[in-house]
Design an enzyme around this catalytic site. Structure first.
Site, PDB file in Angstrom:
ATOM      1  CE1 TYR A  34      -3.455  -2.893   0.781  1.00 19.35           C
ATOM      2  CE2 TYR A  34      -4.579  -0.758   1.175  1.00 19.35           C
ATOM      3  CZ  TYR A  34      -4.695  -2.261   0.749  1.00 19.35           C
ATOM      4  OH  TYR A  34      -5.596  -2.889   0.773  1.00 19.35           O
TER       5      TYR A  34
ATOM      6  CE  LYS B  38       2.158 -18.224  -1.671  1.00 24.80           C
ATOM      7  NZ  LYS B  38       1.253 -19.380  -1.584  1.00 24.80           N
TER       8      LYS B  38
ATOM      9  CG  ASP C 225     -13.284  -7.291   2.006  1.00 26.79           C
ATOM     10  OD1 ASP C 225     -12.865  -6.608   3.192  1.00 26.79           O
ATOM     11  OD2 ASP C 225     -13.903  -6.881   1.317  1.00 26.79           O
TER      12      ASP C 225
END
Ligand code: IPM
Ligand code: MN
Length: 367
Positions: free
Chosen positions: A147, A197, A257
């Protein structure tokens, strides 16, 4: 002596003002029933602010936020088509939300994924899967990673257009959010899922190295590692295995989400964005332009954001709990709003009636 607090209120766009109108009623009740004085200062923020003032995060709003003890922010943004009328850099996400996060360095984003047993019917998951409801605290790093990393667009030597965005973290940025996550795990079930990850990304390898340095200070917390893709599956198949989860910014955006998905609606997700000196509170969802102005949006996420503020910014734990209980009570009585899936026998009421019922219950609890 009366505690006097200033709260900046950024109602936002679309359903923002509707759900905010209900949320601020909590402060009115507290002013009435407690030895406290909340002074609310409204300020423009988002797409509406751009059309009125030429800026999504106007200078006057920055000054009001700087001066406030805490900030309550509604959802911002417009439909894709409407957003196209705004220059890319002033669209609500890039022009307002990210600068707000950067300004107050709100690195720790608390996103509770919570459904009480009595609200379990909102979830699309089978009752055999969610059993006694869902109770997860997702902690998302909020001011680093993709971001906020360097971005570049250009044309390569071979004439191909390209884009580059970088996932950047320094060790301090990772350490501080991990500490918050460990502290929360200590206060809850003593279990922390570290989501990453590391089979692919160097950033995750580094994240995990920092975690290994931090965890020594929290011997009573069990750490479980899980790859982010596997975590997406596990959230659906067995959400009960999670208590506190921590992850970098982009992973947190996506998995939170999904958290809304397993609750049955993002409308059930308030959040807290905590910085070193200031915090702001917001629903985890967008401004839902498709249902704006219809008085059908559930104000739970906005009222819940106030509940989080009361506890986290002002130490008013009992009052915060009373707000949660009041909302739970209204759902338990079978009331719901049209935007939430809630079964055939739900008594559907409007946004403001939902607010009326929550406030009546809260007034009773505060009296
Ligand atoms: C969220 C939102 C924001 C994000 C957008 C609106 C910038 O999706 O708070 O999750 O991506 O962080
Ligand atoms: Mn998001």
């Amino acid at each position: 002596m009366t505690n006097a607090y200033k709260v900046a209120v950024l109602a936002g766009d679309a359903i923002g003002p509707e759900i905010m109108a209900q949320a601020v009623r909590v402060f009115d009740l507290l002013n009435e029933h407690r030895d406290v004085s909340f002074d609310l200062i409204d300020a423009p923020f988002g797409a509406g602010a751009y059309f009125e003032h030429g800026k999504a995060f106007p200078e006057q709003t920055k000054a009001i936020c700087d001066d406030a003890d805490a900030i309550l922010k509604g959802p911002v943004g417009l439909s894709f088509e409407e957003s196209q009328k705004i220059p890319v850099e002033e669209q609500a996400e890039r022009g307002a939300i990210l600068p707000l996060r950067a300004r107050f360095d709100t690195f720790a984003n608390f996103r509770p994924i919570y459904l009480s047993k009595d609200m379990a019917h909102f979830s699309p998951l089978k009752s055999s899967v969610i059993k006694d409801g869902i109770d997860i605290l997702l902690i998302r790093e909020l001011v680093g990673g993709l971001y906020f990393g360097e971005k570049e667009r250009g044309v390569s030597d071979t004439g191909l257009r390209f884009v580059k965005e970088t996932l950047e973290y320094n060790e301090d940025q990772i350490r501080r959010v991990l500490k918050i996550a460990f502290e929360q795990a200590q206060q809850r079930r003593g279990l922390l899922h570290n989501i990453h990850k590391s089979n692919v990304l160097m950033s995750s390898v580094f994240w995990n190295e920092v975690l290994d340095e931090v965890r020594g200070d929290y011997p009573d917390v069990e750490v479980k590692h899980m790859l982010v893709d596997a975590a997406a599956t596990a959230l659906c198949l067995n959400p009960g295995q999670f208590d506190v989860m921590v992850m970098e910014n982009m992973f947190g955006d996506i998995l939170s989400d999904q958290g809304g998905g397993i609750l049955g609606s993002l409308g059930l997700m308030p959040s807290a964005c905590i910085g070193p000196e200031k915090a702001y509170y917001e629903p985890s969802h967008g401004s839902a332009p498709d249902i704006a102005g219809k008085n059908i949006a559930n104000p739970y996420s906005m009222i819940g954001s106030v509940a989080m503020m009361l506890e986290m910014s002002f130490g008013m734990k009992a009052e915060s709990e009373a707000v949660w209980q009041s909302m739970k009570q209204v759902f338990e009585e079978g009331y719901s709003t049209a935007d939430l899936s809630s079964g055939d026998d739900a008594k559907i009421i409007a946004t403001d009636e939902f607010g009326d019922r929550v406030m009546a219950e809260l007034a009773r609890r505060l009296a």
